[in-house]
Design a protein around this motif. Sequence first.
Motif, PDB file in Angstrom:
ATOM      1  N   GLY A 103      60.472 -25.492 -12.031  1.00 34.22           N
ATOM      2  CA  GLY A 103      60.998 -24.509 -12.955  1.00 34.22           C
ATOM      3  C   GLY A 103      62.499 -24.339 -12.844  1.00 34.22           C
ATOM      4  N   TRP A 104      63.031 -24.458 -11.615  1.00 28.54           N
ATOM      5  CA  TRP A 104      64.470 -24.244 -11.394  1.00 28.54           C
ATOM      6  C   TRP A 104      65.294 -25.324 -12.069  1.00 28.54           C
ATOM      7  CZ3 TRP A 104      67.567 -20.492 -10.662  1.00 28.54           C
ATOM      8  CH2 TRP A 104      68.796 -20.621 -10.002  1.00 28.54           C
ATOM      9  N   ILE A 105      64.890 -26.582 -11.974  1.00 16.90           N
ATOM     10  CA  ILE A 105      65.683 -27.644 -12.596  1.00 16.90           C
ATOM     11  C   ILE A 105      65.572 -27.589 -14.126  1.00 16.90           C
ATOM     12  CG2 ILE A 105      63.912 -29.462 -12.568  1.00 16.90           C
ATOM     13  CD1 ILE A 105      66.158 -31.433 -11.833  1.00 16.90           C
ATOM     14  N   CYS A 106      64.568 -26.866 -14.651  1.00 19.56           N
ATOM     15  CA  CYS A 106      64.435 -26.703 -16.096  1.00 19.56           C
ATOM     16  C   CYS A 106      65.194 -25.488 -16.625  1.00 19.56           C
ATOM     17  CB  CYS A 106      62.956 -26.569 -16.476  1.00 19.56           C
ATOM     18  SG  CYS A 106      62.014 -28.106 -16.290  1.00 19.56           S
ATOM     19  N   THR A 107      65.712 -24.653 -15.758  1.00 15.78           N
ATOM     20  CA  THR A 107      66.401 -23.441 -16.190  1.00 15.78           C
ATOM     21  C   THR A 107      67.619 -23.803 -17.036  1.00 15.78           C
ATOM     22  OG1 THR A 107      65.632 -22.271 -14.221  1.00 15.78           O
ATOM     23  CG2 THR A 107      67.540 -21.350 -15.341  1.00 15.78           C
ATOM     24  N   ASN A 108      67.808 -23.082 -18.117  1.00 13.90           N
ATOM     25  CA  ASN A 108      68.815 -23.440 -19.114  1.00 13.90           C
ATOM     26  C   ASN A 108      70.228 -23.522 -18.541  1.00 13.90           C
ATOM     27  OD1 ASN A 108      69.571 -23.966 -21.902  1.00 13.90           O
ATOM     28  ND2 ASN A 108      70.507 -21.948 -21.877  1.00 13.90           N
ATOM     29  N   SER A 109      70.538 -22.715 -17.554  1.00 14.96           N
ATOM     30  CA  SER A 109      71.894 -22.705 -17.000  1.00 14.96           C
ATOM     31  C   SER A 109      72.268 -24.025 -16.346  1.00 14.96           C
ATOM     32  CB  SER A 109      72.028 -21.567 -15.987  1.00 14.96           C
ATOM     33  OG  SER A 109      71.917 -20.306 -16.626  1.00 14.96           O
ATOM     34  N   TRP A 110      71.282 -24.849 -16.018  1.00 19.51           N
ATOM     35  CA  TRP A 110      71.566 -26.147 -15.376  1.00 19.51           C
ATOM     36  C   TRP A 110      71.457 -27.302 -16.346  1.00 19.51           C
ATOM     37  CZ3 TRP A 110      73.742 -23.509 -12.186  1.00 19.51           C
ATOM     38  CH2 TRP A 110      73.135 -22.486 -11.448  1.00 19.51           C
ATOM     39  N   ARG A 111      71.496 -27.016 -17.659  1.00 26.91           N
ATOM     40  CA  ARG A 111      71.453 -28.096 -18.651  1.00 26.91           C
ATOM     41  C   ARG A 111      72.839 -28.472 -19.156  1.00 26.91           C
ATOM     42  NH1 ARG A 111      66.466 -25.722 -22.288  1.00 26.91           N
ATOM     43  NH2 ARG A 111      65.126 -25.168 -20.524  1.00 26.91           N
ATOM     44  N   PHE A 112      73.827 -27.716 -18.804  1.00 29.00           N
ATOM     45  CA  PHE A 112      75.228 -28.049 -19.086  1.00 29.00           C
ATOM     46  C   PHE A 112      75.470 -28.412 -20.544  1.00 29.00           C
ATOM     47  CE2 PHE A 112      74.532 -28.551 -14.578  1.00 29.00           C
ATOM     48  CZ  PHE A 112      75.628 -27.877 -14.037  1.00 29.00           C
ATOM     49  N   GLY A 113      75.033 -27.497 -21.421  1.00 27.25           N
ATOM     50  CA  GLY A 113      75.300 -27.666 -22.839  1.00 27.25           C
ATOM     51  C   GLY A 113      74.395 -28.638 -23.552  1.00 27.25           C
ATOM     52  N   GLN A 114      73.305 -29.052 -22.913  1.00 26.94           N
ATOM     53  CA  GLN A 114      72.350 -29.973 -23.533  1.00 26.94           C
ATOM     54  C   GLN A 114      70.969 -29.304 -23.586  1.00 26.94           C
ATOM     55  OE1 GLN A 114      73.547 -33.093 -24.685  1.00 26.94           O
ATOM     56  NE2 GLN A 114      75.432 -32.018 -24.134  1.00 26.94           N
ATOM     57  N   PRO A 115      70.805 -28.266 -24.408  1.00 24.21           N
ATOM     58  CA  PRO A 115      69.564 -27.486 -24.381  1.00 24.21           C
ATOM     59  C   PRO A 115      68.320 -28.262 -24.763  1.00 24.21           C
ATOM     60  CG  PRO A 115      70.887 -26.907 -26.307  1.00 24.21           C
ATOM     61  CD  PRO A 115      71.754 -27.770 -25.435  1.00 24.21           C
ATOM     62  N   GLY A 116      68.479 -29.355 -25.516  1.00 25.80           N
ATOM     63  CA  GLY A 116      67.321 -30.140 -25.913  1.00 25.80           C
ATOM     64  C   GLY A 116      66.732 -30.977 -24.803  1.00 25.80           C
ATOM     65  N   LYS A 117      67.453 -31.126 -23.709  1.00 25.48           N
ATOM     66  CA  LYS A 117      66.971 -31.870 -22.544  1.00 25.48           C
ATOM     67  C   LYS A 117      66.625 -30.854 -21.464  1.00 25.48           C
ATOM     68  CE  LYS A 117      67.271 -36.081 -24.072  1.00 25.48           C
ATOM     69  NZ  LYS A 117      66.044 -36.916 -24.211  1.00 25.48           N
ATOM     70  N   ARG A 118      65.352 -30.515 -21.417  1.00 20.29           N
ATOM     71  CA  ARG A 118      64.928 -29.387 -20.588  1.00 20.29           C
ATOM     72  C   ARG A 118      65.175 -29.611 -19.109  1.00 20.29           C
ATOM     73  NH1 ARG A 118      58.900 -26.612 -20.908  1.00 20.29           N
ATOM     74  NH2 ARG A 118      59.275 -24.966 -19.362  1.00 20.29           N
ATOM     75  N   VAL A 119      65.042 -30.831 -18.649  1.00 25.71           N
ATOM     76  CA  VAL A 119      65.213 -31.132 -17.222  1.00 25.71           C
ATOM     77  C   VAL A 119      66.684 -31.442 -16.950  1.00 25.71           C
ATOM     78  CG1 VAL A 119      64.507 -32.608 -15.305  1.00 25.71           C
ATOM     79  CG2 VAL A 119      62.856 -31.997 -17.077  1.00 25.71           C
ATOM     80  N   GLY A 120      67.408 -30.456 -16.483  1.00 25.25           N
ATOM     81  CA  GLY A 120      68.785 -30.659 -16.044  1.00 25.25           C
ATOM     82  C   GLY A 120      69.764 -31.087 -17.099  1.00 25.25           C
ATOM     83  N   GLY A 121      69.387 -31.010 -18.383  1.00 25.88           N
ATOM     84  CA  GLY A 121      70.265 -31.475 -19.435  1.00 25.88           C
ATOM     85  C   GLY A 121      70.245 -32.982 -19.607  1.00 25.88           C
TER      86      GLY A 121
END
Length: 332
Positions: free
Chosen positions: A229-247
């Motif tokens: 769940g943590w790696i899917c959190t939006n704050s760790w996608r770095f502006g790539q919201p469509g890529k749920r896992v780490g952006g």
Amino acid sequence: MTQRLSKDAIQERLGALGLGPASGVALLTGGASMETWAFDAGGRALILRRRGADVEDHPGKKPPLEREAQVIAAAEAAGVPVPRVVHVCTPGDGLGEAYVMARVDGETLGKKIATDPLFAPARDVLARQCGAALARIHATAPPAGLDTLDAATTLANYEATWRASGAVRPAIEAAFRWLERRLPDEPVAPRLVHGDFRNGNLMVDPDRGLAAVLDWELAHVGDPAEDLGWICTNSWRFGQPGKRVGGFGDLDDLLAGYRDAGGAAIAPERVDFWQMVGSLKWGVMTTMMHARFAADPTAGPERGVIGRRLSETEADIVAIIARRTSEGGAPC
């Protein structure tokens, strides 16, 4: 609290560790609570990870660095890609709470990993590699002395911190109540949990993908779905919201890599739960960081900047509630 040391003092004491004369000593980060020094010794590129001043922005308890080094060594033995620990410092070394590990080549900047064309080959495989690494982490026997944190305890700890702050934010309140109603009915078999497995704490090679899992200071025993769940959190996608896992990747690939490496099946609903916990946790932490900066600007401008990211967590909280409601779940 570890004593502050000059670069010359660090170099002298590193040279006395028996690893060979130390050269090329350079401070990579000068954070309030942790220092990272790069150096060369005995023909090897090495890193000194050292506790700095005791400043706490995270409500969780961090294990001693000696125990952190034990966790990394145990993970390496289980097949997790990590930097090899080569020396754990003792009081006689004069470096305070610290350990030395091998330096691994690659990139840790989350935005670069998520967006730079150079890392396109890595992004093709990285979510599956992360799933495999997490399966191996969760299969690792945890060293003695780590805290055990289940979902209910985690939620209670963060709510106590939030109440003590005096802050009022409707989205944060909604997250607490949403999670409270969805706490697991059945106990979850506890496993070793990394605790901060996300884009930004991964060393990534642009061609080969995952090179090492870093920053084990929040390791504990708990629900393995917490890490997913943590790696899917939006704050760790770095502006790539469509890529749920780490952006950089998709949840299906993360879960497939996890299963293929021997991990037990984890339902997407559990990932949703812990993603919501992740956004809530980061929202609480950003509020604490901003409060520290507001009270004492000498604590560092990065805390003020991070504090502005509270809105990201609130957006993610609302998005999860909306998605789960549209799929037939109760809104709160």
